[in-house]
Design a protein around this motif. Structure first.
Motif, PDB file in Angstrom:
ATOM      1  N   LEU A   1       0.841  -1.212   0.000  1.00 21.55           N
ATOM      2  CA  LEU A   1       0.000   0.000   0.000  1.00 21.55           C
ATOM      3  C   LEU A   1       0.867   1.249   0.000  1.00 21.55           C
ATOM      4  O   LEU A   1       0.558   2.231  -0.696  1.00 21.55           O
ATOM      5  N   GLN A   2       1.993   1.229   0.745  1.00 19.54           N
ATOM      6  CA  GLN A   2       2.875   2.394   0.761  1.00 19.54           C
ATOM      7  C   GLN A   2       3.503   2.624  -0.611  1.00 19.54           C
ATOM      8  O   GLN A   2       3.629   3.767  -1.058  1.00 19.54           O
ATOM      9  N   ASP A   3       3.884   1.548  -1.300  1.00 17.93           N
ATOM     10  CA  ASP A   3       4.440   1.709  -2.644  1.00 17.93           C
ATOM     11  C   ASP A   3       3.417   2.320  -3.600  1.00 17.93           C
ATOM     12  O   ASP A   3       3.751   3.205  -4.410  1.00 17.93           O
ATOM     13  N   ASN A   4       2.200   1.855  -3.515  1.00 18.72           N
ATOM     14  CA  ASN A   4       1.151   2.432  -4.372  1.00 18.72           C
ATOM     15  C   ASN A   4       0.915   3.909  -4.080  1.00 18.72           C
ATOM     16  O   ASN A   4       0.673   4.717  -4.979  1.00 18.72           O
ATOM     17  N   LEU A   5       0.992   4.282  -2.817  1.00 20.01           N
ATOM     18  CA  LEU A   5       0.800   5.697  -2.452  1.00 20.01           C
ATOM     19  C   LEU A   5       1.927   6.553  -3.014  1.00 20.01           C
ATOM     20  O   LEU A   5       1.714   7.678  -3.471  1.00 20.01           O
TER      21      LEU A   5
ATOM     22  N   SER B   1       3.717   5.987  -5.737  1.00 17.86           N
ATOM     23  CA  SER B   1       3.535   6.142  -7.184  1.00 17.86           C
ATOM     24  C   SER B   1       2.396   7.100  -7.504  1.00 17.86           C
ATOM     25  O   SER B   1       2.462   7.900  -8.441  1.00 17.86           O
ATOM     26  N   THR B   2       1.364   7.037  -6.691  1.00 23.07           N
ATOM     27  CA  THR B   2       0.223   7.963  -6.883  1.00 23.07           C
ATOM     28  C   THR B   2       0.659   9.389  -6.663  1.00 23.07           C
ATOM     29  O   THR B   2       0.281  10.301  -7.411  1.00 23.07           O
ATOM     30  N   CYS B   3       1.410   9.671  -5.611  1.00 19.81           N
ATOM     31  CA  CYS B   3       1.883  11.035  -5.335  1.00 19.81           C
ATOM     32  C   CYS B   3       2.747  11.548  -6.492  1.00 19.81           C
ATOM     33  O   CYS B   3       2.677  12.734  -6.851  1.00 19.81           O
ATOM     34  N   SER B   4       3.590  10.686  -7.085  1.00 22.64           N
ATOM     35  CA  SER B   4       4.424  11.098  -8.226  1.00 22.64           C
ATOM     36  C   SER B   4       3.561  11.484  -9.421  1.00 22.64           C
ATOM     37  O   SER B   4       3.807  12.500 -10.092  1.00 22.64           O
ATOM     38  N   ALA B   5       2.524  10.664  -9.668  1.00 25.01           N
ATOM     39  CA  ALA B   5       1.632  10.987 -10.789  1.00 25.01           C
ATOM     40  C   ALA B   5       0.896  12.303 -10.555  1.00 25.01           C
ATOM     41  O   ALA B   5       0.716  13.112 -11.476  1.00 25.01           O
ATOM     42  N   ILE B   6       0.489  12.547  -9.325  1.00 24.96           N
ATOM     43  CA  ILE B   6      -0.218  13.800  -9.007  1.00 24.96           C
ATOM     44  C   ILE B   6       0.714  14.985  -9.185  1.00 24.96           C
ATOM     45  O   ILE B   6       0.318  16.037  -9.712  1.00 24.96           O
ATOM     46  N   LYS B   7       1.978  14.833  -8.782  1.00 26.00           N
ATOM     47  CA  LYS B   7       2.933  15.937  -8.929  1.00 26.00           C
ATOM     48  C   LYS B   7       3.165  16.265 -10.398  1.00 26.00           C
ATOM     49  O   LYS B   7       3.192  17.438 -10.792  1.00 26.00           O
TER      50      LYS B   7
END
Length: 978
Positions: free
Chosen positions: A307-311, A313-319
């Motif tokens: 779950l931490q890895d997915n978070l 990657s999500t933060c990178s996409a949002i940035k």
């Protein structure tokens, strides 16, 4: 707050009281007795200086010694001078008192948790962020109850040992509502998952069965030995509220009584070994449990890392997305937004400019209001105030320079209300009190300004004010008129007379008083007409205020003068909703219009009634000494007609019939009728007592009156002629009516004159018809009964000194009764034409009186026959059949017959004389038949029969010559049949 690992969560469950090692290696288990001794205040009572062993004993001491109960409230007295500084003087409930003692006086965490754990939790969270003051209307992440990271990191949540979730994540974890409501999230309830749960219920049930079958062999059974060791550990160590700070817990863990009895060293060593044994047993059991569930633990940890890895990657996409959006914003949107900003700025500048212009206009409000008030433009001033207040509330709200203008306008509005009220009272007073001969109407423009202003403010007391001013004017006008009449009277010494105005008014003669009364009526009528003109303007303004289209005041005045009171009242009662103009300015509601219209009508009726009441007081004051009762019929008629004229004028003004003045007149009329009747009744009684029952001469005036009455006509001129007397016309001996002559006594003439006066009184005063009728019946009955007592009852012998009641007296009384009986049907018809249908039953009394009079006449006739019957009986009882013929007996009988005839021949008519002598002849034959039987004389042709026949011839010739009878009945019936 940092997230704990699974191991930290598990280790936090077990209290660190020992692990089987030596005590010196575990400094955490040292008791904190010294700290409790310095922080807890329950040890000693500061007032009683008594030491206590536990907080509960100290709390019980405070309740018993330092607490009073007033009603249902508890008041704490633990403090200086018996006053607790931290509790209200009025007291609190029992539960709140316990909280107060635990928080402010005991100051012990264990006792506080025992009393109210929730209060202890709230005390610890008082100063934690976020602030409930600043964030009470703002939704933050702390408001969420279903956000797992927010719940785990919420520093406000306290530990509670209910279950795993609430112990670790706080009590708010179980809440399913968002408080305060989030503007971004909808409320999720169990009902949202009902469809999903029903769909997966069967699969979940099968999965649980398979899982339990697969995992069941893996779980080793708990050995009996480990179970026995765990049961040896006291249950106190497994409690959720276990804390050595609590004196009771500390006393149970470290029993000092055993240390004193066995020795400190040995007892402490045994206690340490026992606690170490307990710790080892728990650690062994924990290790066994962890080893059994290690697979599930490491699976959860692996899922957490994924779950931490997915978070990340999500933060990178949002940035990356945000950087691209920023580039697009700089290239495509920024300049367009600047253009829109300039346009918005221009619009804002225009709004500011318009707002400044509006502020300048509002700034001129007060001078404009003063200018309008100087010209009596109350409605314009009130409209300006209302508009300004609306602008201040809606468009200029929050401007500091106008913060006091609203209150100033409110005070100015109250001042205008007071000014309008005073101005209306001043206007009403000046309009009503101007000279009575001034026929000009009221100032319509000024009155309209005042009335519309009052209606706009819903101040409806002006009707009561105008009513009070009108009543005062009526009262003043009546008094001034009386003062002027008294001062102008020549027969009154105003300066020397120290009595009241009413006493001075009573000194006026009837002519002066009636003239004053008429002037009062004239002035009151003018004043009421002036009130009616103002009333019309008020009514038009009320219609205008509700939106009805009406004509001008002048047109209304002309309409009211042409229409009668009934039509004006029907107009006043029309529907307020009718003829309402669509663009009219509505000042009052239809309900208020209806109430004001009713009030106006009631006011007009009330003022007319008040004018009647003031006039009635004058009437009562003048009639206080019986003055009005002594008036003549003509004078009372003049007064009655004046009052009736004024009452009719008032009915024209208000459209309703008033009864007060008519009632007063009726009361005076009743008194007048009583006095009128008593005078004539007394006069008739005196006349009868002095009547000698001799034939009186009939003056010509009486003859004219009786002739007119016979035709149903009663003339005032005839009565006046009788009162004045007429000596030129010669008096007659008889009253001639329809060819019949009536010999009468003087009392009967006076009685018939009284009957004419009663009838004339009815003509003059129609309201007393019924009273006059009853009194006329009474006087006719009195004459009949009294004359019977005097003549037939021989009462005149003692009253007037008559020697005897002669046959002539009897005949004269009979003829008088016959004359009165002739007029009774005529009088009955006279009253029948003037009575109401429901009063016709009273006329039956005339039929009874007529019957009484006829019976009285018949009694007199019987009396005459009885006199001759006694004569026949007396004479014939001594008669003998022998010569000479005619005998003395028959000569005496004929002499008596001639005397009776001479007495009645000039009084009774021939028909009555003939009937009278026929009845006498029948009586004679009856007595003669009896005597012949006694003498045994029959019609056998003998000498005695011849003598009797000669006697009868003499008797027959005498009777026929005397009575005028052509022939007598057959005299043969005197003989006894064989």
């Amino acid at each position: 707050m940092q997230r704990r690992t699974a191991g930290e969560h598990l280790s936090a469950v077990v209290p660190a009281v020992g692990s089987g090692r030596r005590t010196e290696n575990r400094p955490d288990v040292r008791p904190t007795i010294d700290k409790n001794e310095t922080t807890n205040h329950w040890r000693t009572c500061e007032i009683c200086s008594i030491q206590w062993k536990s907080p509960s004993e100290f709390a019980l001491h405070l309740r018993e010694k330092h607490c009073t109960k007033e009603g249902g409230s508890f008041v704490c007295r633990y403090g200086t001078h018996g006053i607790c500084p931290s509790l209200p003087l009025e007291g609190v409930s029992d539960k709140d008192y316990e909280f107060h003692v635990a928080r402010d006086h005991v100051a012990d965490d264990g006792y506080t948790n025992k009393i109210n754990p929730l209060m202890a939790k709230q005390t610890r969270l008082t100063n934690q962020a976020p602030s409930i003051v600043s964030d009470q209307h703002k939704w933050t992440v702390y408001s969420s109850s279903v956000n797992l990271p927010a719940v785990l990191n919420d520093p406000r949540k306290s530990r509670r040992e209910h279950d795993f979730f609430t112990k670790t994540w706080g009590e708010g974890f179980i809440e399913n509502t968002v408080i305060p409501p989030s503007p971004h999230l909808q409320i999720i309830t169990k009902a949202n998952f009902e469809k999903y749960l029903n769909k997966t219920a069967s699969k979940l049930k099968c999965h649980k069965v398979q899982s339990s079958q697969k995992q069941a062999p893996r779980l080793p059974a708990v050995t009996d030995k480990s179970q026995a060791e765990l049961q040896q550990i006291p249950k106190m160590f497994f409690r959720g509220d276990f804390a050595l700070e609590n004196p009771e817990t500390f006393q149970a863990v470290l029993p000092w009584s055993q240390f004193k009895s066995r020795g400190v060293g040995q007892s402490s060593k045994l206690l340490q070994e026992k606690l170490s044994h307990y710790l080892d047993s728990v650690e062994v059991e924990l290790a066994r449990q962890i080893s059994q569930r290690s697979t599930a633990f490491f699976t959860a940890m692996a899922s957490h890392d994924k779950l931490q890895d997915n978070l990340i990657s999500t933060c990178s996409a949002i940035k990356d997305l945000r950087e691209r959006i920023t580039a697009v914003d700089d290239v495509l949107a920024k300049r367009s937004l600047e253009t829109l900003g300039y346009k918005i700025s221009r619009v804002n500048h225009a709004k500011v400019f318009n707002k400044l212009k509006l502020m300048a206009t509002v700034h001129q409000t007060q001078p404009t209001i003063q200018l309008l008030l100087s010209t009596s433009e109350f409605v314009g001033a009130l409209d300006l105030i209302s508009t300004t207040q609306e602008v201040l509330t809606q468009e200029l709200s929050g401007i500091q320079s106008f913060r006091h203008l609203g209150s100033q306008l409110i005070e100015l509005e109250k001042l205008i209300d007071k000014m309008m009220h005073e101005e209306f009272v001043r206007f009403a007073s000046s309009d009503l009190n101007r000279p009575i001969d001034d026929d000009t109407g009221p100032d319509e423009e000024k009155l309209s300004s005042i009335i519309l202003g009052l209606l706009r403010q819903h101040k409806f007391s002006f009707l009561e004010d105008y009513k009070n001013e009108s009543t005062t004017s009526i009262k003043t006008m009546v008094k001034q008129t009386v003062v002027a009449a008294v001062s102008e009277a020549d027969s009154i010494d105003v300066e020397g007379n120290l009595g009241s105005l009413a006493d001075q008014m009573r000194l006026l003669n009837f002519t002066e008083w009636l003239q004053m009364f008429k002037i009062v009526f004239i002035n009151l009528a003018k004043l009421l007409h002036r009130v009616k003109m103002t009333w019309i303007i008020m009514y038009r303004l009320i219609d205008f205020a509700v939106g009805k289209s009406t004509s001008s005041a002048g047109d209304l005045v002309e309409e009211e003068s042409e229409n009668n009171a009934e039509s004006s009242q029907s107009d006043a009662q029309s529907d307020p909703q009718k003829d309402i103009a669509p663009d009219a300015d509505i000042l009052i509601a239809p309900v208020e219009h209806q109430r004001l219209s009713s009030g106006l009508k009631e006011m007009l009726v009330m003022l007319c009634n008040y004018a009647h009441d003031r006039s009635l007081k004058l009437l009562i004051a003048r009639g206080k000494d019986g003055f009005l009762e002594k008036l003549s019929s003509s004078e009372f008629v003049s007064l009655s007609r004046s009052i009736e004229s004024f009452v009719t004028q008032c009915e024209t003004v208000c459209g309703k019939r008033s009864s007060s003045l008519r009632g007063g007149l009726q009361n005076q009329a009743n008194k007048f009728v009583n006095r009128f009747h008593e005078e004539r009744k007394t006069k008739m009684s005196l006349l009868l007592d002095n009547e000698r029952w001799k034939q009186a001469e009939v003056p010509a005036s009486f003859q004219d009156l009786l002739s007119a009455m016979a035709k149903g006509e009663i003339s005032l001129a005839l009565l006046a002629r009788m009162d004045q007397g007429n000596e030129e016309c010669k008096a007659a001996e008889y009253v001639e009516i329809d060819g019949n002559k009536y010999a009468v006594v003087g009392t009967v003439l006076m009685l018939l004159k009284m009957v004419a006066e009663y009838c004339q009184c009815v003509e003059d005063i129609p309201s007393v018809t019924l009273d006059i009728l009853t009194r006329l019946i009474e006087i006719l009955q009195n004459f009949n009964s009294r004359s019977c007592q005097l003549v037939l009852g021989a009462g005149a012998l003692q009253l007037v000194g008559l020697k005897t009641i002669t046959t002539k007296n009897l005949g004269l009384a009979s003829r008088c009764l016959q004359l009165i009986s002739f007029y009774i049907p005529i009088v009955k018809q006279f009253f029948a034409e003037r009575l109401l249908p429901r009063q016709m039953t009273v006329l039956r009394s005339f039929d009874k009186i007529l019957k009484d009079y006829n019976d009285h006449v018949q009694e007199i006739s019987n009396k005459l026959i009885a006199i001759m019957d006694d004569t026949f009986n007396h004479c014939l009882s001594k008669w003998e059949v022998k010569a000479p013929v005619p005998s003395l007996t028959f000569r005496e009988i004929c002499k008596r017959i001639r005397k009776i005839h001479e007495a009645v021949v000039d009084i009774l008519p021939p028909e009555q004389i003939k009937d009278l002598f026929i009845q006498m002849n029948n009586s004679f034959k009856t007595h003669l038949n009896k005597q012949l039987i006694i003498l045994n004389v029959t019609n056998d042709g003998g000498p005695k029969h011849g003598l009797v026949t000669s006697e009868l011839v003499f008797y027959t010739e005498c009777v026929q010559l005397t009575s005028g009878l052509d022939k007598l009945d057959n005299m043969n019936d005197i003989w006894v049949r064989r």
